[in-house]
Design a protein around this motif. Structure first.
Motif, PDB file in Angstrom:
ATOM      1  N   THR A   8       2.516 -14.280 -10.321  1.00 46.08           N
ATOM      2  CA  THR A   8       3.862 -14.795 -10.069  1.00 46.08           C
ATOM      3  C   THR A   8       3.785 -16.103  -9.285  1.00 46.08           C
ATOM      4  O   THR A   8       4.515 -17.070  -9.570  1.00 46.08           O
ATOM      5  CB  THR A   8       4.691 -13.763  -9.284  1.00 46.08           C
ATOM      6  N   GLY A   9       2.905 -16.144  -8.307  1.00 45.26           N
ATOM      7  CA  GLY A   9       2.744 -17.354  -7.509  1.00 45.26           C
ATOM      8  C   GLY A   9       2.239 -18.523  -8.348  1.00 45.26           C
ATOM      9  O   GLY A   9       2.671 -19.669  -8.165  1.00 45.26           O
ATOM     10  N   CYS A  10       1.347 -18.242  -9.289  1.00 46.47           N
ATOM     11  CA  CYS A  10       0.820 -19.306 -10.169  1.00 46.47           C
ATOM     12  C   CYS A  10       1.916 -19.862 -11.067  1.00 46.47           C
ATOM     13  O   CYS A  10       1.985 -21.073 -11.299  1.00 46.47           O
ATOM     14  CB  CYS A  10      -0.328 -18.756 -11.005  1.00 46.47           C
ATOM     15  N   PHE A  11       2.772 -18.956 -11.603  1.00 47.53           N
ATOM     16  CA  PHE A  11       3.874 -19.413 -12.440  1.00 47.53           C
ATOM     17  C   PHE A  11       4.816 -20.309 -11.643  1.00 47.53           C
ATOM     18  O   PHE A  11       5.272 -21.355 -12.121  1.00 47.53           O
ATOM     19  CB  PHE A  11       4.634 -18.219 -13.014  1.00 47.53           C
ATOM     20  N   ARG A  12       5.142 -19.874 -10.436  1.00 44.79           N
ATOM     21  CA  ARG A  12       6.047 -20.658  -9.606  1.00 44.79           C
ATOM     22  C   ARG A  12       5.415 -22.007  -9.253  1.00 44.79           C
ATOM     23  O   ARG A  12       6.082 -23.048  -9.284  1.00 44.79           O
ATOM     24  CB  ARG A  12       6.373 -19.891  -8.321  1.00 44.79           C
ATOM     25  N   TYR A  13       4.144 -21.991  -8.945  1.00 46.70           N
ATOM     26  CA  TYR A  13       3.423 -23.217  -8.596  1.00 46.70           C
ATOM     27  C   TYR A  13       3.442 -24.195  -9.769  1.00 46.70           C
ATOM     28  O   TYR A  13       3.714 -25.391  -9.606  1.00 46.70           O
ATOM     29  CB  TYR A  13       1.985 -22.846  -8.223  1.00 46.70           C
ATOM     30  N   PHE A  14       3.182 -23.689 -10.984  1.00 47.96           N
ATOM     31  CA  PHE A  14       3.150 -24.560 -12.158  1.00 47.96           C
ATOM     32  C   PHE A  14       4.538 -25.084 -12.477  1.00 47.96           C
ATOM     33  O   PHE A  14       4.708 -26.242 -12.889  1.00 47.96           O
ATOM     34  CB  PHE A  14       2.585 -23.807 -13.360  1.00 47.96           C
ATOM     35  N   ALA A  15       5.573 -24.237 -12.304  1.00 48.47           N
ATOM     36  CA  ALA A  15       6.939 -24.674 -12.566  1.00 48.47           C
ATOM     37  C   ALA A  15       7.346 -25.791 -11.617  1.00 48.47           C
ATOM     38  O   ALA A  15       8.101 -26.697 -11.989  1.00 48.47           O
ATOM     39  CB  ALA A  15       7.893 -23.498 -12.438  1.00 48.47           C
ATOM     40  N   LEU A  16       6.848 -25.753 -10.390  1.00 48.13           N
ATOM     41  CA  LEU A  16       7.204 -26.768  -9.404  1.00 48.13           C
ATOM     42  C   LEU A  16       6.418 -28.060  -9.569  1.00 48.13           C
ATOM     43  O   LEU A  16       6.969 -29.154  -9.452  1.00 48.13           O
ATOM     44  CB  LEU A  16       6.984 -26.219  -7.983  1.00 48.13           C
ATOM     45  N   TYR A  17       5.129 -27.945  -9.848  1.00 51.64           N
ATOM     46  CA  TYR A  17       4.255 -29.123  -9.786  1.00 51.64           C
ATOM     47  C   TYR A  17       3.573 -29.467 -11.105  1.00 51.64           C
ATOM     48  O   TYR A  17       2.980 -30.537 -11.233  1.00 51.64           O
ATOM     49  CB  TYR A  17       3.179 -28.919  -8.714  1.00 51.64           C
ATOM     50  N   GLY A  18       3.649 -28.574 -12.102  1.00 51.54           N
ATOM     51  CA  GLY A  18       2.953 -28.849 -13.337  1.00 51.54           C
ATOM     52  C   GLY A  18       1.443 -28.794 -13.133  1.00 51.54           C
ATOM     53  O   GLY A  18       0.938 -28.161 -12.192  1.00 51.54           O
ATOM     54  N   GLU A  19       0.717 -29.471 -14.011  1.00 57.18           N
ATOM     55  CA  GLU A  19      -0.737 -29.516 -13.870  1.00 57.18           C
ATOM     56  C   GLU A  19      -1.103 -30.454 -12.723  1.00 57.18           C
ATOM     57  O   GLU A  19      -0.573 -31.559 -12.614  1.00 57.18           O
ATOM     58  CB  GLU A  19      -1.377 -30.001 -15.167  1.00 57.18           C
ATOM     59  N   THR A  20      -1.992 -30.019 -11.867  1.00 63.17           N
ATOM     60  CA  THR A  20      -2.371 -30.819 -10.701  1.00 63.17           C
ATOM     61  C   THR A  20      -3.857 -31.129 -10.736  1.00 63.17           C
ATOM     62  O   THR A  20      -4.618 -30.561 -11.529  1.00 63.17           O
ATOM     63  CB  THR A  20      -2.036 -30.075  -9.402  1.00 63.17           C
ATOM     64  N   THR A  21      -4.258 -32.036  -9.842  1.00 67.07           N
ATOM     65  CA  THR A  21      -5.667 -32.455  -9.773  1.00 67.07           C
ATOM     66  C   THR A  21      -6.489 -31.603  -8.821  1.00 67.07           C
ATOM     67  O   THR A  21      -7.703 -31.748  -8.761  1.00 67.07           O
ATOM     68  CB  THR A  21      -5.752 -33.915  -9.311  1.00 67.07           C
ATOM     69  N   ARG A  32       0.057 -34.406  -8.647  1.00 65.49           N
ATOM     70  CA  ARG A  32       0.262 -34.121 -10.066  1.00 65.49           C
ATOM     71  C   ARG A  32      -0.759 -34.870 -10.926  1.00 65.49           C
ATOM     72  O   ARG A  32      -1.100 -36.021 -10.655  1.00 65.49           O
ATOM     73  CB  ARG A  32       1.673 -34.514 -10.493  1.00 65.49           C
ATOM     74  N   TYR A  33      -1.199 -34.216 -11.988  1.00 68.28           N
ATOM     75  CA  TYR A  33      -2.102 -34.851 -12.952  1.00 68.28           C
ATOM     76  C   TYR A  33      -1.308 -35.861 -13.784  1.00 68.28           C
ATOM     77  O   TYR A  33      -0.259 -35.531 -14.344  1.00 68.28           O
ATOM     78  CB  TYR A  33      -2.724 -33.801 -13.863  1.00 68.28           C
ATOM     79  N   GLU A  34      -1.776 -37.100 -13.886  1.00 67.79           N
ATOM     80  CA  GLU A  34      -1.053 -38.156 -14.597  1.00 67.79           C
ATOM     81  C   GLU A  34      -1.380 -38.100 -16.086  1.00 67.79           C
ATOM     82  O   GLU A  34      -2.115 -38.920 -16.626  1.00 67.79           O
ATOM     83  CB  GLU A  34      -1.405 -39.519 -13.997  1.00 67.79           C
ATOM     84  N   TRP A  35      -0.788 -37.128 -16.752  1.00 72.78           N
ATOM     85  CA  TRP A  35      -1.066 -36.891 -18.164  1.00 72.78           C
ATOM     86  C   TRP A  35      -0.570 -38.040 -19.048  1.00 72.78           C
ATOM     87  O   TRP A  35      -1.135 -38.292 -20.123  1.00 72.78           O
ATOM     88  CB  TRP A  35      -0.392 -35.594 -18.622  1.00 72.78           C
ATOM     89  N   ALA A  36       0.481 -38.751 -18.605  1.00 76.47           N
ATOM     90  CA  ALA A  36       1.031 -39.830 -19.432  1.00 76.47           C
ATOM     91  C   ALA A  36       0.028 -40.951 -19.644  1.00 76.47           C
ATOM     92  O   ALA A  36       0.101 -41.680 -20.636  1.00 76.47           O
ATOM     93  CB  ALA A  36       2.305 -40.376 -18.787  1.00 76.47           C
TER      94      ALA A  36
END
Length: 276
Positions: A8-21, A32-36
């Motif tokens: 649950t914590g991982c889902f919330r973390y990803f929803a807030l910050y997306g993929e991170t470095t 945040r990982y600069e995917w663009a």
């Protein structure tokens, strides 16, 4: 902030910050990982939830979250025109935990200056509306890359390259480089029964791109410290050998500009197109 271990914590973390470095910034938030930067898809990606001071295009993606809730702006994208419309926030509805510009490590235009060699080498495919898919052989892409990197102007200026005609085969007649005989032979071999011959006026074609001032150049083209415009040939090379001549030529027409005008000039015709 450490990455949570529970599902649950991982889902919330990803929803807030997306993929991170995996890094933490100076404000204590995940980076945040600069995917663009690495996006190379043909589909336009419009996204938000990452507040930025200004919406800017990067690799066919654009973040239109300009922090209205934090006192920034509310931004909308008109499609397919790709026009941005913004209104200032009436007030600060929520104090940001960090400045809006903290998400921007580098200016998007500076990131666009970095060439990904995989984008321009090897066998390439280009989808067009009229001719469908066009294949560019590896040897052709290498040749084009060498020409563009050694001789061409800043590619960001090249918003238009005029079409040209394919020359006939080299003449077999003495003292002739080209001759109508080769042209007529070509059409006969392709069962063309009738052709129309027109007088051709030779002359170098020049494309002139002009902007009102250097701030417009930076906003519209992402170019800095290169003046208010450029004169280049149909192959993307500088039309004048000296920058001073180019600057003088652009200065003559500067008073006629409201935003910017693209001028395509030949020995017989002149076409203009607004850039705004």
């Amino acid at each position: 902030m450490d990455q949570p271990q529970t599902r649950t914590g991982c889902f919330r973390y990803f929803a807030l910050y997306g993929e991170t470095t995996g890094e933490i910034d100076e404000f204590g938030f995940p980076v945040r990982y600069e995917w663009a930067r690495e996006y190379r898809g043909q589909a336009i990606v419009v996204y938000g939830h990452t507040p930025v001071p200004e919406a800017e295009w990067l690799n066919n993606t654009i973040d239109i979250d300009t922090g209205c809730v934090f006192g920034g702006k509310l931004t909308a994208l008109r499609y397919p025109e790709r026009e941005l419309v913004s209104v200032n926030a009436a007030k600060v509805y929520c104090q940001p935990a960090k400045p809006l510009d903290a998400e921007i490590n580098n200016n998007f235009q500076q990131q666009n200056d970095v060439l990904d060699i995989e984008d321009v080498t090897g066998k390439r495919f280009i989808n067009t509306d009229i001719y469908g898919k066009i294949v560019i052989r590896e040897d052709q892409s290498i040749t084009a890359l060498e020409v563009m990197s050694r001789f061409a102007v800043n590619p960001k200026w090249l918003i238009y390259l005029p079409p040209t005609m394919s020359p006939v085969a080299t003449s077999k007649l003495p003292d002739f480089l080209e001759h109508p005989t080769e042209a007529f032979t070509y059409y006969q071999q392709h069962n063309v029964k009738q052709v129309i011959c027109e007088e051709k006026h030779m002359g170098s074609r020049v494309i002139v791109v002009l902007c009102r001032d250097e701030s417009v150049v930076e906003k519209g083209f992402g170019i800095r410290d290169e003046g208010i415009g450029i004169c280049y040939t149909c192959t993307g090379r500088k039309f004048f050998n000296q920058d001073k001549i180019t600057c003088s030529s652009c200065g003559i027409s500067q008073n006629y500009l409201q935003f910017g005008i693209l001028i395509t000039r030949t020995s017989r015709t002149t076409q203009t197109k607004r850039l705004d």
